[in-house]
Design a protein around this motif. Sequence first.
Motif, mmCIF file in Angstrom:
data_model
loop_
_atom_site.group_PDB
_atom_site.id
_atom_site.type_symbol
_atom_site.label_atom_id
_atom_site.label_comp_id
_atom_site.label_asym_id
_atom_site.label_seq_id
_atom_site.Cartn_x
_atom_site.Cartn_y
_atom_site.Cartn_z
ATOM 1 N N THR A 9 0.038 15.985 12.060
ATOM 2 C CA THR A 9 0.641 17.290 12.394
ATOM 3 C C THR A 9 -0.342 18.338 12.195
ATOM 4 O O THR A 9 -0.610 19.429 13.075
ATOM 5 N N ASN A 12 -2.635 18.368 15.189
ATOM 6 C CA ASN A 12 -2.410 18.789 16.513
ATOM 7 C C ASN A 12 -2.177 20.320 16.573
ATOM 8 O O ASN A 12 -2.483 20.967 17.553
ATOM 9 N N LYS A 13 -1.584 20.710 15.307
ATOM 10 C CA LYS A 13 -1.587 22.140 15.235
ATOM 11 C C LYS A 13 -3.116 22.880 15.333
ATOM 12 O O LYS A 13 -3.297 23.894 16.109
ATOM 13 N N GLU A 16 -4.218 22.720 19.061
ATOM 14 C CA GLU A 16 -3.737 23.526 19.720
ATOM 15 C C GLU A 16 -4.144 25.188 19.406
ATOM 16 O O GLU A 16 -4.320 25.974 20.433
ATOM 17 N N ALA A 70 -2.381 29.375 11.047
ATOM 18 C CA ALA A 70 -2.052 28.301 11.540
ATOM 19 C C ALA A 70 -0.884 27.071 11.406
ATOM 20 O O ALA A 70 -0.172 26.531 11.846
ATOM 21 N N LEU A 71 -1.333 26.786 9.957
ATOM 22 C CA LEU A 71 -0.745 25.918 9.248
ATOM 23 C C LEU A 71 0.211 26.655 8.177
ATOM 24 O O LEU A 71 0.694 25.641 7.205
#
Length: 92
Positions: A9, A12-13, A16, A70-71
Amino acid sequence: MAHMAMKDTISNKLQEAFTPESLQVVDESHLHEGHAGHRAGGETHFRAYIVSAAFKGKSRIDRHRMINSALAAELAGSVHALAINAQAPGEG
């Protein structure tokens, strides 16, 4: 929906958000057994090594803020700690 590992996860974040030249996310949870925030099953402590042009001209603090932003959902949830090594291409 299939359970996705937190490491995936996070990867991927970050992929992106920053389209990095290189990215490595390491689950370091096993190093923190017995410490605050550790849970059985791990997935609580991570280290991210990321090289992205998005960090060009940004201070270390700005880079960390960008990644934390972002997280945000993961850091507010099950992720207890995220160590960050963020560089722009050609640094280091």
